[in-house]
Motif scaffolding. Structure first.
Motif, short mmCIF file in Angstrom:
data_model
loop_
_atom_site.label_atom_id
_atom_site.label_comp_id
_atom_site.label_asym_id
_atom_site.label_seq_id
_atom_site.Cartn_x
_atom_site.Cartn_y
_atom_site.Cartn_z
N LYS A 293 0.88 -1.18 0.00
CA LYS A 293 0.00 0.00 0.00
C LYS A 293 0.91 1.23 0.00
O LYS A 293 1.67 1.44 0.95
CB LYS A 293 -0.90 0.01 1.22
CG LYS A 293 -1.90 1.17 1.21
CD LYS A 293 -2.86 1.11 2.39
CE LYS A 293 -3.90 2.20 2.32
NZ LYS A 293 -4.85 2.12 3.47
N PHE A 294 0.86 1.98 -1.09
CA PHE A 294 1.64 3.22 -1.21
C PHE A 294 0.66 4.39 -1.10
O PHE A 294 -0.36 4.40 -1.80
CB PHE A 294 2.35 3.28 -2.57
CG PHE A 294 3.23 2.10 -2.88
CD1 PHE A 294 4.09 1.58 -1.91
CD2 PHE A 294 3.19 1.49 -4.13
CE1 PHE A 294 4.90 0.48 -2.20
CE2 PHE A 294 4.01 0.39 -4.42
CZ PHE A 294 4.86 -0.11 -3.46
N THR A 295 0.96 5.35 -0.24
CA THR A 295 0.05 6.49 -0.06
C THR A 295 0.78 7.82 -0.16
O THR A 295 1.98 7.92 0.16
CB THR A 295 -0.64 6.42 1.32
OG1 THR A 295 0.36 6.41 2.35
CG2 THR A 295 -1.53 5.20 1.46
N TRP A 296 0.05 8.82 -0.63
CA TRP A 296 0.54 10.18 -0.73
C TRP A 296 -0.56 11.11 -0.21
O TRP A 296 -1.74 10.86 -0.45
CB TRP A 296 0.82 10.58 -2.18
CG TRP A 296 1.91 9.84 -2.88
CD1 TRP A 296 3.18 10.25 -3.10
CD2 TRP A 296 1.82 8.54 -3.50
NE1 TRP A 296 3.90 9.30 -3.80
CE2 TRP A 296 3.09 8.25 -4.07
CE3 TRP A 296 0.79 7.59 -3.65
CZ2 TRP A 296 3.34 7.06 -4.75
CZ3 TRP A 296 1.05 6.41 -4.32
CH2 TRP A 296 2.33 6.15 -4.87
N SER A 297 -0.19 12.19 0.48
CA SER A 297 -1.19 13.19 0.84
C SER A 297 -0.52 14.56 0.84
O SER A 297 0.70 14.67 0.96
CB SER A 297 -1.81 12.89 2.21
OG SER A 297 -0.82 12.92 3.21
N GLY A 298 -1.33 15.58 0.69
CA GLY A 298 -0.80 16.94 0.65
C GLY A 298 -1.87 17.89 0.17
O GLY A 298 -3.07 17.60 0.27
N LYS A 304 -6.25 22.80 -2.34
CA LYS A 304 -7.15 21.64 -2.31
C LYS A 304 -6.43 20.44 -1.70
O LYS A 304 -5.26 20.20 -1.98
CB LYS A 304 -7.59 21.26 -3.74
CG LYS A 304 -8.58 22.22 -4.36
CD LYS A 304 -8.95 21.72 -5.75
CE LYS A 304 -9.83 22.76 -6.45
NZ LYS A 304 -9.84 22.52 -7.91
N ALA A 305 -7.16 19.67 -0.88
CA ALA A 305 -6.57 18.48 -0.27
C ALA A 305 -6.36 17.41 -1.33
O ALA A 305 -7.19 17.22 -2.22
CB ALA A 305 -7.49 17.95 0.83
N VAL A 306 -5.22 16.71 -1.22
CA VAL A 306 -4.90 15.64 -2.15
C VAL A 306 -4.63 14.36 -1.36
O VAL A 306 -3.89 14.37 -0.39
CB VAL A 306 -3.64 15.97 -2.99
CG1 VAL A 306 -3.30 14.82 -3.93
CG2 VAL A 306 -3.80 17.26 -3.76
N GLU A 307 -5.27 13.28 -1.79
CA GLU A 307 -4.99 11.94 -1.23
C GLU A 307 -4.82 11.00 -2.41
O GLU A 307 -5.60 11.05 -3.37
CB GLU A 307 -6.16 11.45 -0.36
CG GLU A 307 -6.45 12.27 0.87
CD GLU A 307 -5.40 12.13 1.95
OE1 GLU A 307 -4.69 11.09 1.97
OE2 GLU A 307 -5.29 13.03 2.79
N ALA A 308 -3.82 10.12 -2.33
CA ALA A 308 -3.61 9.15 -3.40
C ALA A 308 -3.17 7.82 -2.81
O ALA A 308 -2.51 7.79 -1.77
CB ALA A 308 -2.57 9.66 -4.39
N VAL A 309 -3.56 6.74 -3.48
CA VAL A 309 -3.18 5.42 -2.99
C VAL A 309 -3.01 4.45 -4.16
O VAL A 309 -3.74 4.53 -5.16
CB VAL A 309 -4.22 4.89 -1.95
CG1 VAL A 309 -5.59 4.68 -2.60
CG2 VAL A 309 -3.74 3.60 -1.31
N ILE A 310 -2.03 3.58 -4.04
CA ILE A 310 -1.89 2.40 -4.89
C ILE A 310 -1.83 1.22 -3.93
O ILE A 310 -0.99 1.20 -3.03
CB ILE A 310 -0.59 2.44 -5.74
CG1 ILE A 310 -0.63 3.59 -6.75
CG2 ILE A 310 -0.39 1.11 -6.47
CD1 ILE A 310 0.70 3.82 -7.47
N GLU A 311 -2.74 0.27 -4.11
CA GLU A 311 -2.80 -0.85 -3.15
C GLU A 311 -3.08 -2.13 -3.91
O GLU A 311 -3.87 -2.15 -4.85
CB GLU A 311 -3.91 -0.58 -2.13
CG GLU A 311 -4.00 -1.63 -1.04
CD GLU A 311 -4.98 -1.26 0.08
OE1 GLU A 311 -5.13 -2.07 1.00
OE2 GLU A 311 -5.59 -0.17 0.01
N GLY A 312 -2.41 -3.21 -3.49
CA GLY A 312 -2.72 -4.50 -4.11
C GLY A 312 -1.52 -5.42 -4.17
O GLY A 312 -0.49 -5.20 -3.52
N SER A 313 -1.67 -6.45 -4.98
CA SER A 313 -0.63 -7.48 -5.11
C SER A 313 0.47 -7.01 -6.05
O SER A 313 0.22 -6.35 -7.05
CB SER A 313 -1.26 -8.77 -5.65
OG SER A 313 -0.25 -9.68 -6.01
N LEU A 314 1.71 -7.40 -5.71
CA LEU A 314 2.84 -7.10 -6.58
C LEU A 314 3.07 -8.19 -7.61
O LEU A 314 3.88 -8.03 -8.53
CB LEU A 314 4.12 -6.95 -5.73
CG LEU A 314 4.22 -5.69 -4.90
CD1 LEU A 314 5.39 -5.80 -3.93
CD2 LEU A 314 4.39 -4.46 -5.78
#
Length: 383
Positions: A293-298, A304-314
């Motif tokens: 699970k890779f996450t970014w926020s800022g 504007k609020a920013v949220e991002a995610v990449i999640e799952g199997s490699l």
């Protein structure tokens, strides 16, 4: 006095450092609290080419429209000011296993920098930054198995976290004995090819550039690394995270950003890489990640609020690199003295599993499928 003696010995022969604790590191995240990131100028891309112990790299990652995946890299290494060596590396990945990855690593001779330190030259090798600071050309004929002729142009600004990107190490941080800095071009276009014995491999498509400076012994600065390079049709997400050894309080430092053509959406240190599931590697006991699970926020420039995610199997790893088997002899000498150091890099690029970046900017939600190159590096124990 004993600590000083241990530190001196550690600097020269690479032995384990004493425990200084978290007060002996000032993470770039402190800086990023007030200045999340700073856009790069041409001057920010100069080689430092330090005269003390360091490893400095410029690495260019390519994801072609035709599906090819590669990186090329120049490494500048200095051991205690005694010996400087440079290396040119390239690797073409075949994530589907259709043929073995093509790895090339050649020592460089007659190395020099341009007067302004933005270009690097060696026999049969040139790495140059254009006058406008937007394009790198990379040429190498050092290995007839992998003749490199590539060009990469940024289509979004580059950045460092904080004001200058630096994390400092030392018991007196006004006179640090070590540093770490990463500068990125998160989204670029690329053209050119790598000529192999089977013919040219085309790299017209997307690219990402990372300039890293470890102003100390690499295994003293970091015990673990996570690296994420996601390139989608319109968005890029990148992340570089390391965890220090216990000598610096097992401190986690993360730098990353989300970009699209023409702009950085958000960047800084509010990002993380988590291994949700792992499996023990039977050969070396490292916990190889299988789900992440890779996450970014800022925030954006207009708040504007920013949220991002990449999640799952490699999926299955595409490679595992025993660093000690690959690195040049001079690096081995630095690392061999460090007790418990057994560096391995696990590389992933899911080719039959969709990788999706989920991005929320204010009230807008975006879901974008793209390509991922991810690495998990284990160097030494963190307990």
């Amino acid at each position: 006095m004993f600590n000083w003696a241990k530190q001196t010995l550690a600097n020269v022969v690479g032995t384990e450092e004493p425990i200084y604790g978290p007060s002996a590191i000032r993470s770039v995240a402190e800086d990023a609290k007030t200045t999340p990131y700073t856009e790069l100028t041409r001057d920010d891309l100069k080689w430092a080419a330090m005269e003390s112990t360091c490893v400095e790299t410029q690495t260019f990652y390519f994801m072609s429209d035709s599906g090819n995946l590669a990186f090329v890299q120049v490494i500048y290494s200095n051991v205690a000011g005694i010996r400087t060596t440079c290396q040119f590396n390239s690797k073409i990945f075949y994530p589907d296993g259709s043929k073995p990855h093509l790895w090339s690593s050649t020592p460089l001779s007659h190395t020099e920098f341009s007067e302004d330190k933005t270009a690097f030259y060696a026999t049969d090798c040139a790495l140059e930054l254009s006058e406008d600071g937007k394009t790198y050309t990379i040429k190498s004929m050092n290995d007839p198995q992998a003749i490199v002729n590539l060009k990469l142009t940024r289509i979004t600004p580059g950045f460092v976290a904080g004001k200058d990107g630096k994390t400092l190490f030392g018991t007196d941080l006004s006179h640090p004995w070590g540093s770490m800095r990463h500068a990125f071009w998160p989204r670029c276009t690329a053209e050119g090819s790598i000529m192999t014995k089977d013919g040219p491999v085309d790299f017209n498509g997307k690219a990402f550039f990372s300039h890293a400076l470890q102003g100390m012994k690499p295994h003293h600065a970091a015990a673990r690394w996570n690296f994420v390079n996601f390139q989608g049709p319109t968005h890029s997400a990148i992340l570089m995270e390391y965890t220090t050894p216990p000598s610096y309080g097992t401190t986690v430092v993360s730098v990353g950003g989300i970009a699209k053509e023409g702009e950085i959406i958000t960047a800084g240190c509010s990002c993380s890489a988590k291994h949700l599931k792992t499996k023990q590697d039977t050969e070396n006991d490292w916990p190889e990640p299988t789900e992440i699970k890779f996450t970014w926020s800022g925030t954006t420039k207009d708040g504007k609020a920013v949220e991002a995610v990449i999640e799952g199997s490699l999926g299955d790893r595409i490679d595992r690199i025993d660093v000690m088997a690959e690195v040049p002899g001079f690096v081995k000498k630095i690392v061999a003295g460090a007790a418990g150091t057994k560096p391995y890099i696990y590389q992933f690029s899911p080719h039959n599993i969709p990788v999706v970046l989920k991005l929320k900017i204010g009230d807008e939600e975006i879901s974008e499928q793209g390509r991922l190159l991810s690495e998990a590096t284990f160097i030494s124990a963190t307990e």
